[in-house]
Scaffold this active site. Structure first.
Site, PDB file in Angstrom:
ATOM      1  N   ARG A  35       0.814  -1.222   0.000  1.00 53.50           N
ATOM      2  CA  ARG A  35       0.000   0.000   0.000  1.00 53.50           C
ATOM      3  C   ARG A  35       0.849   1.275   0.000  1.00 53.50           C
ATOM      4  O   ARG A  35       0.478   2.274   0.620  1.00 53.50           O
ATOM      5  CB  ARG A  35      -0.935   0.048   1.217  1.00 53.50           C
ATOM      6  CG  ARG A  35      -1.978  -1.030   1.234  1.00 53.50           C
ATOM      7  CD  ARG A  35      -3.283  -0.540   0.621  1.00 53.50           C
ATOM      8  NE  ARG A  35      -4.207  -1.650   0.553  1.00 53.50           N
ATOM      9  CZ  ARG A  35      -5.174  -1.861   1.438  1.00 53.50           C
ATOM     10  NH1 ARG A  35      -5.359  -1.014   2.416  1.00 53.50           N
ATOM     11  NH2 ARG A  35      -5.946  -2.889   1.310  1.00 53.50           N
ATOM     12  N   ARG A  39      -3.682   6.535   0.107  1.00 54.48           N
ATOM     13  CA  ARG A  39      -4.144   7.738   0.784  1.00 54.48           C
ATOM     14  C   ARG A  39      -3.140   8.409   1.692  1.00 54.48           C
ATOM     15  O   ARG A  39      -3.370   9.520   2.152  1.00 54.48           O
ATOM     16  CB  ARG A  39      -5.442   7.434   1.541  1.00 54.48           C
ATOM     17  CG  ARG A  39      -6.621   7.280   0.604  1.00 54.48           C
ATOM     18  CD  ARG A  39      -7.827   6.742   1.308  1.00 54.48           C
ATOM     19  NE  ARG A  39      -7.519   5.426   1.844  1.00 54.48           N
ATOM     20  CZ  ARG A  39      -8.419   4.621   2.383  1.00 54.48           C
ATOM     21  NH1 ARG A  39      -9.672   5.003   2.486  1.00 54.48           N
ATOM     22  NH2 ARG A  39      -8.062   3.437   2.834  1.00 54.48           N
ATOM     23  N   ARG A  48      -7.065  11.383  -7.165  1.00 51.41           N
ATOM     24  CA  ARG A  48      -8.325  10.637  -7.023  1.00 51.41           C
ATOM     25  C   ARG A  48      -9.520  11.582  -6.890  1.00 51.41           C
ATOM     26  O   ARG A  48     -10.637  11.231  -7.289  1.00 51.41           O
ATOM     27  CB  ARG A  48      -8.250   9.694  -5.819  1.00 51.41           C
ATOM     28  CG  ARG A  48      -7.434   8.418  -6.046  1.00 51.41           C
ATOM     29  CD  ARG A  48      -8.092   7.464  -7.043  1.00 51.41           C
ATOM     30  NE  ARG A  48      -9.513   7.357  -6.832  1.00 51.41           N
ATOM     31  CZ  ARG A  48     -10.079   6.709  -5.824  1.00 51.41           C
ATOM     32  NH1 ARG A  48      -9.351   6.043  -4.978  1.00 51.41           N
ATOM     33  NH2 ARG A  48     -11.379   6.708  -5.681  1.00 51.41           N
ATOM     34  N   TYR A 172     -14.287 -12.179   1.354  1.00 56.96           N
ATOM     35  CA  TYR A 172     -15.158 -11.050   0.983  1.00 56.96           C
ATOM     36  C   TYR A 172     -16.421 -11.509   0.273  1.00 56.96           C
ATOM     37  O   TYR A 172     -17.520 -11.013   0.526  1.00 56.96           O
ATOM     38  CB  TYR A 172     -14.400 -10.062   0.080  1.00 56.96           C
ATOM     39  CG  TYR A 172     -13.328  -9.295   0.808  1.00 56.96           C
ATOM     40  CD1 TYR A 172     -13.663  -8.268   1.685  1.00 56.96           C
ATOM     41  CD2 TYR A 172     -11.985  -9.591   0.637  1.00 56.96           C
ATOM     42  CE1 TYR A 172     -12.693  -7.559   2.365  1.00 56.96           C
ATOM     43  CE2 TYR A 172     -10.996  -8.895   1.317  1.00 56.96           C
ATOM     44  CZ  TYR A 172     -11.358  -7.883   2.186  1.00 56.96           C
ATOM     45  OH  TYR A 172     -10.393  -7.195   2.862  1.00 56.96           O
TER      46      TYR A 172
HETATM   47  O1  CP3 Z   1       0.066  -1.866  -2.274  1.00 61.40           O
HETATM   48  C1  CP3 Z   1      -0.159  -1.005  -3.152  1.00 61.40           C
HETATM   49  O2  CP3 Z   1       0.203   0.197  -3.075  1.00 61.40           O
HETATM   50  C2  CP3 Z   1      -0.821  -1.455  -4.433  1.00 61.40           C
HETATM   51  C3  CP3 Z   1      -2.211  -1.384  -4.507  1.00 61.40           C
HETATM   52  C4  CP3 Z   1      -3.119  -2.251  -3.676  1.00 61.40           C
HETATM   53  C5  CP3 Z   1      -4.374  -1.788  -3.236  1.00 61.40           C
HETATM   54  N1  CP3 Z   1      -5.048  -2.821  -2.668  1.00 61.40           N
HETATM   55  C6  CP3 Z   1      -4.851  -0.410  -3.420  1.00 61.40           C
HETATM   56  C7  CP3 Z   1      -5.975   0.058  -2.600  1.00 61.40           C
HETATM   57  C8  CP3 Z   1      -3.004  -3.590  -3.299  1.00 61.40           C
HETATM   58  C9  CP3 Z   1      -1.846  -4.530  -3.475  1.00 61.40           C
HETATM   59  C10 CP3 Z   1      -4.244  -3.937  -2.683  1.00 61.40           C
HETATM   60  C11 CP3 Z   1      -4.564  -5.297  -2.228  1.00 61.40           C
HETATM   61  C12 CP3 Z   1      -5.703  -5.515  -1.336  1.00 61.40           C
HETATM   62  N2  CP3 Z   1      -6.961  -4.995  -1.449  1.00 61.40           N
HETATM   63  C13 CP3 Z   1      -5.695  -6.438  -0.263  1.00 61.40           C
HETATM   64  C14 CP3 Z   1      -4.528  -7.277   0.141  1.00 61.40           C
HETATM   65  C15 CP3 Z   1      -3.520  -6.479   0.865  1.00 61.40           C
HETATM   66  C16 CP3 Z   1      -3.855  -6.132   2.287  1.00 61.40           C
HETATM   67  O3  CP3 Z   1      -3.860  -4.935   2.579  1.00 61.40           O
HETATM   68  O4  CP3 Z   1      -4.063  -7.046   3.094  1.00 61.40           O
HETATM   69  C17 CP3 Z   1      -6.973  -6.406   0.330  1.00 61.40           C
HETATM   70  C18 CP3 Z   1      -7.407  -7.178   1.541  1.00 61.40           C
HETATM   71  C19 CP3 Z   1      -7.769  -5.507  -0.434  1.00 61.40           C
HETATM   72  C20 CP3 Z   1      -9.196  -5.157  -0.238  1.00 61.40           C
HETATM   73  C21 CP3 Z   1      -9.316  -3.703   0.045  1.00 61.40           C
HETATM   74  N3  CP3 Z   1      -9.263  -2.721  -0.928  1.00 61.40           N
HETATM   75  C22 CP3 Z   1      -9.422  -3.047   1.303  1.00 61.40           C
HETATM   76  C23 CP3 Z   1      -9.525  -3.750   2.635  1.00 61.40           C
HETATM   77  C24 CP3 Z   1      -9.431  -1.662   1.055  1.00 61.40           C
HETATM   78  C25 CP3 Z   1      -9.444  -0.518   2.050  1.00 61.40           C
HETATM   79  C26 CP3 Z   1     -10.772   0.102   2.222  1.00 61.40           C
HETATM   80  C27 CP3 Z   1     -10.631   1.396   3.037  1.00 61.40           C
HETATM   81  O5  CP3 Z   1     -11.108   2.425   2.533  1.00 61.40           O
HETATM   82  O6  CP3 Z   1     -10.062   1.367   4.126  1.00 61.40           O
HETATM   83  C28 CP3 Z   1      -9.333  -1.491  -0.341  1.00 61.40           C
HETATM   84  C29 CP3 Z   1      -9.278  -0.206  -1.056  1.00 61.40           C
HETATM   85  C30 CP3 Z   1      -7.942   0.187  -1.536  1.00 61.40           C
HETATM   86  N4  CP3 Z   1      -7.094  -0.639  -2.230  1.00 61.40           N
HETATM   87  C31 CP3 Z   1      -7.350   1.475  -1.461  1.00 61.40           C
HETATM   88  C32 CP3 Z   1      -6.128   1.401  -2.134  1.00 61.40           C
HETATM   89  C33 CP3 Z   1      -5.158   2.527  -2.387  1.00 61.40           C
HETATM   90  C34 CP3 Z   1      -8.001   2.700  -0.839  1.00 61.40           C
HETATM   91  C35 CP3 Z   1      -8.947   3.234  -1.859  1.00 61.40           C
HETATM   92  C36 CP3 Z   1      -9.278   4.693  -1.697  1.00 61.40           C
HETATM   93  O7  CP3 Z   1      -8.566   5.529  -2.269  1.00 61.40           O
HETATM   94  O8  CP3 Z   1     -10.278   4.986  -1.038  1.00 61.40           O
END
Ligand code: CP3
Length: 367
Positions: A35, A39, A48, A172
């Site tokens: 990540r 944000r 975004r 999920y």
């Molecule tokens: O790591 C990186 O920078 C690459 C991008 C990436 C994202 N998600 C971007 C993202 C990667 C590798 C993921 C994988 C992902 N997504 C996982 C596995 C990794 C982990 O963290 O355990 C999981 C479980 C998800 C599912 C998911 N997507 C979650 C739990 C969330 C967060 C929701 C929140 O708002 O708290 C997301 C959204 C997400 N994925 C964001 C990003 C940058 C935030 C989106 C936003 O801008 O609002």
């Protein structure tokens, strides 16, 4: 090896990250953050804010490639990680899914009953490949930008592609959204083993094609995220989870490009040896198990990745420096080490702390 792939064309095969993943210890330890794009960066929030929801942004090549590059330019990390999400391939095959800010992936219809699963697995996983042009194009644009950035830095910069493992996706899908202990998926695995098998092996093909798409288009490494695997009892993990995780690597192996692969999960202290056993080059360890202890728990001499507790990003600098030293010292127990956090970058992290952390890791030497 195909000569147009960045491993050859941009020589990312000699990058610190790829060499370390393949087992060659590097003088300066390579570092990237799960990540790292997101944000915590003001430039991400600004981009975004120009519109579109999260999954639309993932499927907009110009947006996705620019977001992928932001942390590379700002922090000087050793690799980019592709800006996308684990649920993107499920959107590509036609499921109604969105990312709800502050929560995570939410599906319009949960998939729980044998009948719902039968309907789902009738969808052809090849749709991921057929409809994945925006993903491939985003990867191509990113690798072109990385090649330019490499010129400035004077060293090759690889792109890491990724996919969610079937269990984490099922966590999920079965609930219809995020859950605390993934009870839905864990119950299904016992209640209807045949339906569970069908679901997870279908997910393996879908998510495996998503990873293969990125690698074929130019990613030089791949990470399988099984973020929630630690929720499963070890015997159940071996019997009902690990086989579909191994299967998810099938499509990328079939490309024959020999890109290094990483397997990561959270709370996986009891299953590290199992996670290490599916033919990957590196094991990602969360912050609960020190890397030297992790090394002793696995039979194979893999590269280890991790594992600073993200909580240390909010500690005083001297406290953090001591913890970083401990992580790097414990990492000496492995054949090679890739520094990372024990899980993703929290959204309220001060970006300067990450930039300084990269410098600290690069400057560290074993004494
Ligand atoms: O790591 C990186 O920078 C690459 C991008 C990436 C994202 N998600 C971007 C993202 C990667 C590798 C993921 C994988 C992902 N997504 C996982 C596995 C990794 C982990 O963290 O355990 C999981 C479980 C998800 C599912 C998911 N997507 C979650 C739990 C969330 C967060 C929701 C929140 O708002 O708290 C997301 C959204 C997400 N994925 C964001 C990003 C940058 C935030 C989106 C936003 O801008 O609002």
């Amino acid at each position: 090896m195909r000569s147009t792939h960045p491993l050859v064309a941009h020589d990312t095969a000699s990058s610190r990250l790829v060499r370390a993943l393949r087992g060659e210890r590097q003088e300066a330890t390579p570092v990237w953050f799960m990540r790292q794009a997101g944000r915590s960066l003001p430039e991400y929030r600004a981009l975004r804010a120009t519109g579109g929801d999260m999954l639309d942004a993932c499927l907009d090549p110009a947006m996705a490639s620019e977001i992928t590059m932001q942390p590379v330019r700002r922090h000087g990390v050793d690799a980019a990680v592709f800006f996308s999400d684990i649920v993107v391939p499920l959107k590509l095959v036609g499921l109604d899914v969105e990312i709800v800010a502050g929560r995570g992936p939410v599906f319009a219809e949960p998939v729980r009953t044998a009948e719902q699963i039968a309907r789902l697995v009738a969808i052809d996983p090849a749709l991921v490949t057929e409809r994945g042009e925006a993903v491939a194009e985003a990867v191509r644009q990113t690798t072109a930008m990385l090649a330019e950035e490499s010129e400035r830095r004077g060293e090759p910069l690889p792109l890491i592609g990724f996919a969610g493992a079937p269990f984490t996706l099922a966590a999920y899908l079965v609930e219809g959204g995020p859950s605390k202990d993934h009870l839905g998926a864990r119950s299904l695995l016992h209640a209807d083993p045949a339906a569970w098998h069908d679901l997870t092996h279908w997910l393996a093909e879908v998510t495996g094609r998503f990873l293969a798409l990125q690698v074929e288009a130019g990613a030089s490494a791949g990470q399988l995220f099984d973020s929630w695997a630690g929720a499963v009892a070890p015997a159940d993990y071996r019997r009902a989870v690990l086989p579909s995780s191994a299967a998810a690597l099938g499509p990328v192996r079939a490309l024959g490009l020999d890109v290094p692969l990483i397997h990561f999960g959270v709370g996986t202290g009891e299953i590290l040896a199992d996670m290490a056993s599916i033919g990957v080059d590196a094991l990602g360890v969360d912050y609960r198990v020190p890397l030297d202890v992790a090394r002793a728990r696995i039979d194979l001499d893999l590269t280890l990745q991790g594992n600073l507790d993200p909580a240390l990003l909010f500690a005083p600098a001297d406290v953090r420096a001591a913890a970083v030293h401990d992580v790097l010292t414990a990492g000496l127990a492995a054949r090679a080490h890739v520094f990372n956090l024990g899980h993703g970058v929290p959204m309220d992290t001060d970006p300067q702390v990450l930039t300084d952390l990269v410098r600290t890791v690069h400057d560290w030497r074993a004494s």
